[in-house]
Design a protein around this motif. Structure first.
Motif, PDB file in Angstrom:
ATOM      1  N   VAL B  70       0.848  -1.193   0.000  1.00 42.75           N
ATOM      2  CA  VAL B  70       0.000   0.000   0.000  1.00 42.75           C
ATOM      3  C   VAL B  70       0.880   1.238   0.000  1.00 42.75           C
ATOM      4  CG1 VAL B  70      -1.883   1.184   1.141  1.00 42.75           C
ATOM      5  CG2 VAL B  70      -1.719  -1.284   1.286  1.00 42.75           C
ATOM      6  N   PHE B  72       1.460   5.011  -0.390  1.00 43.72           N
ATOM      7  CA  PHE B  72       0.695   6.260  -0.328  1.00 43.72           C
ATOM      8  C   PHE B  72       1.544   7.400  -0.889  1.00 43.72           C
ATOM      9  CE2 PHE B  72      -2.621   8.342   2.693  1.00 43.72           C
ATOM     10  CZ  PHE B  72      -3.057   9.138   1.660  1.00 43.72           C
ATOM     11  N   ILE B 139       2.809   2.455   4.794  1.00 44.81           N
ATOM     12  CA  ILE B 139       1.898   3.498   4.311  1.00 44.81           C
ATOM     13  C   ILE B 139       2.417   4.871   4.724  1.00 44.81           C
ATOM     14  CG2 ILE B 139      -0.444   4.415   4.425  1.00 44.81           C
ATOM     15  CD1 ILE B 139      -1.464   1.655   5.057  1.00 44.81           C
ATOM     16  N   MET B 140       2.764   4.993   6.009  1.00 41.88           N
ATOM     17  CA  MET B 140       3.187   6.300   6.515  1.00 41.88           C
ATOM     18  C   MET B 140       4.506   6.732   5.891  1.00 41.88           C
ATOM     19  SD  MET B 140       2.382   6.082  10.532  1.00 41.88           S
ATOM     20  CE  MET B 140       0.745   5.816  11.188  1.00 41.88           C
ATOM     21  N   ILE B 141       5.411   5.772   5.699  1.00 46.04           N
ATOM     22  CA  ILE B 141       6.727   6.137   5.197  1.00 46.04           C
ATOM     23  C   ILE B 141       6.676   6.533   3.733  1.00 46.04           C
ATOM     24  CG2 ILE B 141       8.845   5.006   4.453  1.00 46.04           C
ATOM     25  CD1 ILE B 141       8.736   3.844   7.341  1.00 46.04           C
ATOM     26  N   LEU B 143       4.228   7.871   2.316  1.00 43.48           N
ATOM     27  CA  LEU B 143       3.624   9.204   2.343  1.00 43.48           C
ATOM     28  C   LEU B 143       4.657  10.253   2.722  1.00 43.48           C
ATOM     29  CD1 LEU B 143       1.185  11.127   2.376  1.00 43.48           C
ATOM     30  CD2 LEU B 143       0.766  10.446   4.717  1.00 43.48           C
ATOM     31  N   ALA B 144       5.440   9.954   3.750  1.00 46.62           N
ATOM     32  CA  ALA B 144       6.399  10.949   4.233  1.00 46.62           C
ATOM     33  C   ALA B 144       7.504  11.198   3.207  1.00 46.62           C
ATOM     34  CB  ALA B 144       6.996  10.492   5.557  1.00 46.62           C
ATOM     35  N   TRP B 264       0.225  15.147  -1.805  1.00 46.09           N
ATOM     36  CA  TRP B 264      -0.197  13.844  -1.258  1.00 46.09           C
ATOM     37  C   TRP B 264      -1.647  13.510  -1.600  1.00 46.09           C
ATOM     38  CZ3 TRP B 264      -3.916  13.055   2.569  1.00 46.09           C
ATOM     39  CH2 TRP B 264      -4.450  14.213   3.112  1.00 46.09           C
ATOM     40  N   THR B 265      -2.476  14.537  -1.896  1.00 48.54           N
ATOM     41  CA  THR B 265      -3.853  14.221  -2.287  1.00 48.54           C
ATOM     42  C   THR B 265      -3.875  13.507  -3.639  1.00 48.54           C
ATOM     43  OG1 THR B 265      -3.981  16.464  -3.122  1.00 48.54           O
ATOM     44  CG2 THR B 265      -4.997  16.052  -1.019  1.00 48.54           C
ATOM     45  N   GLY B 268      -3.468  10.004  -2.945  1.00 46.83           N
ATOM     46  CA  GLY B 268      -4.750   9.505  -2.462  1.00 46.83           C
ATOM     47  C   GLY B 268      -5.696   9.222  -3.619  1.00 46.83           C
ATOM     48  N   MET B 271      -4.921   6.010  -5.319  1.00 48.26           N
ATOM     49  CA  MET B 271      -5.398   4.870  -4.542  1.00 48.26           C
ATOM     50  C   MET B 271      -6.903   4.701  -4.707  1.00 48.26           C
ATOM     51  SD  MET B 271      -3.170   5.425  -1.158  1.00 48.26           S
ATOM     52  CE  MET B 271      -3.701   4.114  -0.127  1.00 48.26           C
TER      53      MET B 271
END
Lengths: 304, 338
Positions: B70, B72, B139-141, B143-144, B264-265, B268, B271
């Motif tokens: 996943v 992001f 997921i968080m990484i 994204l970051a 980041w949107t 999203g 996804m």
């Protein structure tokens, strides 16, 4: 020396703000297994409710609890209507559903308050600055923020380590089926916990209101930093959230304060400032990369 | 077909779906003529956008749907692809050297492969780091890291910073006039068909079987002696390359690149396209891209605050339909039948 002191205090102040957010996020994840992107929206809701009440009544003492309450109510409603149905789902569904919530909350806030940022005055009794240790003058309001943040951290520690509710929370994180089997109303516990997390986020938003501009999108900026904190600290760990938050707060503040000066000795002024701004924005992510290389589970993982 | 793994996953032939795909291809091929016929000139541009985003969504789906990664942060690879086109064009126009060499160009035959390579390279570096984690941390990484790359381009004042870069003219191809909207649409369509054919080969290969295995149970795959990290990294890189290709095409289509592409949107949205169309299906993401873009443009025509409607729609879709549109279809049919 006084500049360094001042920046260190700024770092701590950013750190405690991030801790309030990260604590809620990491608790909710650690215990319910839900990744909540809309956590940043709760921060925004807290800040907006506070700004709106402050603008109407002119009273900070009314606006402060109003912000907390609004975030708490929004959080409980969010849990009851949406998040509750996501516990059994995989993380992907959780991410997308809460992404939908962000779109909704951001646009709703735009409709209600417009695109112009709101500004909130610092309350009279927290105006001004004080001398600390004869070295540095520091604004009272920011000191108050640090104090409230640290007090909340201690309060959370006591709540989780010393009370019956905290015991249930810890038990739920270890084995939620067992807690349920022992006759604890786990749904109520979850809703309650989500509300607590939401109020922590709201508290961060309320306190940040007077020193930042209150605007749509403020939630996501801080949310992604919060993710960095949670990853650095170790997911599900409050202690990790505290360590991670202070580390991120410090690194971010110090880079922003000192990098332009360093780079200006190497290149022309405007170029140096632009590069420094970019590098300091990237700094915390690099910190995260380094931590991951050394300890993939974070600095203070919850289990093991 | 001696490989039992391969035999197990050999696609069953389904005449009806083959016919359906053939029909869709015919309609897509003559879409510019149809747009002329119905006097809807904006349709071609909209369709081009959908096709480009379908490439990106399908690439994400390779990692997310087939392998269970996943990510992001796919907007980063998409944006990097776009910036490669923008930066090369910028140097082509100004004549300034890039890395000390006269590397600027506006030839699509060069810019697209370079965009794919550069995005793949970045995806390899950041993927290698991110894949040390799994689950929520992954997921968080992703994204970051995507956010970090976003800030890098915001700070990159030499190439427009916040304001982005204008690509005044589309990249050119020998003998073909890419400035014509319909021609560019066909170019994108051909590239998309090629990309989807490649993806189909990948997922029906032995490599694809391992990917599914990793999604279902990584430990089991490791237990039968497969080094899963390498497979995950390779699929992450291929997926990033596809996103980069889409970004490069989008830079040509919009004739503009900006940090918004990396926001980041955008990740999203990719996804959502994948989930809407059905993760782990070959053509699902394309359908998802079409539905999301059409929905957005319809809602945007209806109200400026269309996100206030789209957000709850998304939540409802996730809560009540399993597997996106096909889930919705089943839900509706189930409702009618019983």
């Amino acid at each position: 020396m006084s500049l360094l002191m001042e920046q260190a205090l700024n770092g701590v102040q950013l750190g405690v703000t991030l801790f309030l957010l990260a604590a809620g996020l990491t608790l909710i994840f650690g215990i319910m297994g839900v990744i909540n992107l809309a956590h940043g929206s709760l921060y925004m809701i807290g800040a907006y409710a506070m700004a709106a009440v402050a603008a109407k009544t002119g009273s900070f003492l009314l606006a402060f609890p109003a912000g907390l309450l609004a975030a708490g109510i929004a959080g409980v409603a969010m849990e009851y209507l949406v998040v509750r149905r996501l516990y059994a789902r995989d993380h992907l569904d959780q991410v997308l559903a809460t992404f939908g919530l962000i779109l909704f909350f951001n646009q709703l806030t735009t409709i209600l308050f417009g695109r112009q940022p709101l500004f909130v005055e610092i309350p009279d009794f927290l105006e001004g600055s004080v001398m600390i240790g004869g070295i540095v003058r520091y604004p009272v309001y920011r000191l108050a923020m640090i104090a409230v943040g640290l007090a909340t951290a201690i309060g959370l520690y006591v709540l989780i380590a010393r009370t019956r509710l905290g015991m249930l929370i810890r038990a739920g994180a270890t084995n939620r089926e067992m807690v349920r089997a022992l006759g604890v109303d786990i749904r109520l516990l979850y809703t309650l916990l989500f509300g607590v997390g939401a109020m922590l986020a709201g508290l961060a938003g309320v306190m940040a209101g007077p020193i930042l501009s209150v605007q749509v999108g403020m939630g996501e900026q801080v949310l992604i930093l919060t993710f960095v904190v949670v990853v650095i600290g170790g997911i599900g760990s409050i202690r990790g959230a505290f360590i991670g938050a202070l580390a991120v707060g410090m690194v971010d503040t110090m880079l922003r304060a000192y990098l332009p000066g360093v780079l200006r000795q190497l290149m022309a002024g405007p170029d140096a400032d632009a590069l420094a701004a970019g590098l300091s924005a990237m700094g915390v992510y690099m910190l995260m990369a380094i931590v991951l290389l050394v300890k993939p589970q974070g600095l203070a993982p919850a289990h093991g | 077909m001696d490989d039992p793994l391969k035999r197990a996953i050999a696609p069953r032939k389904n005449v009806r779906s083959v016919l359906l795909v053939a029909l869709a291809l015919v309609v897509l091929a003559v879409l510019p003529q149809l747009a002329d016929m119905f006097e809807q000139p904006a349709m071609v541009s909209l369709a081009t956008r959908i096709i480009i985003l379908a490439i990106a969504a399908a690439s994400l789906n390779l990692a997310l749907g087939y392998c269970g990664l996943v990510s992001f942060g796919h907007a980063a690879w998409y944006g990097i692809g776009g910036y490669v086109v923008g930066i090369l064009y910028n140097h082509y126009v100004s004549g300034d050297p890039l890395f000390g060499l006269p590397l600027g160009t506006d030839q699509m035959l060069i810019t697209l492969p370079v965009a794919i390579l550069v995005s793949g390279l970045f995806a390899a570096v950041f993927g290698a780091l991110s894949l040390r984690t799994s689950g929520v941390q992954f997921i968080m990484i992703t994204l970051a890291f995507a956010q970090m790359i976003f800030f890098f381009f915001v700070a990159l004042k030499a190439y427009g910073g916040d304001d982005g870069l204008i690509v005044r003219r589309r990249n050119s191809l020998p003998l073909i006039d890419t400035r014509d909207g319909a021609t560019f649409y066909w170019i994108c369509l051909v590239i998309a068909i090629t990309w989807f054919a490649l993806l189909r080969r990948i997922v029906s290969s032995r490599f694809g079987a391992v990917l599914s295995g990793v999604r279902q149970s990584e430990r089991r795959m490791a237990a039968i002696g497969i080094s899963t990290y390498r497979y995950k990294l390779v699929v992450f890189v291929i997926s990033g390359m596809g996103a980069g290709l889409a970004g490069a095409l989008m830079a040509n289509h919009a004739r503009f690149v900006s940090p918004d592409m990396l926001h980041w949107t955008q990740s999203g949205e990719f996804m959502i396209m994948v989930i809407l169309g059905g993760a782990g299906t070959l053509l699902g993401p394309a359908a998802g891209a079409a539905v999301l873009i059409l929905l957005e443009s319809q809602l945007a025509a209806f109200t400026e605050h269309w996100q206030v409607i789209l957000g709850p729609l998304l939540v409802l879709m996730i809560l009540f339909t399993r597997g996106g549109l096909s889930g919705l279809w089943k839900l509706l049919r189930g409702g009618l039948n019983g």
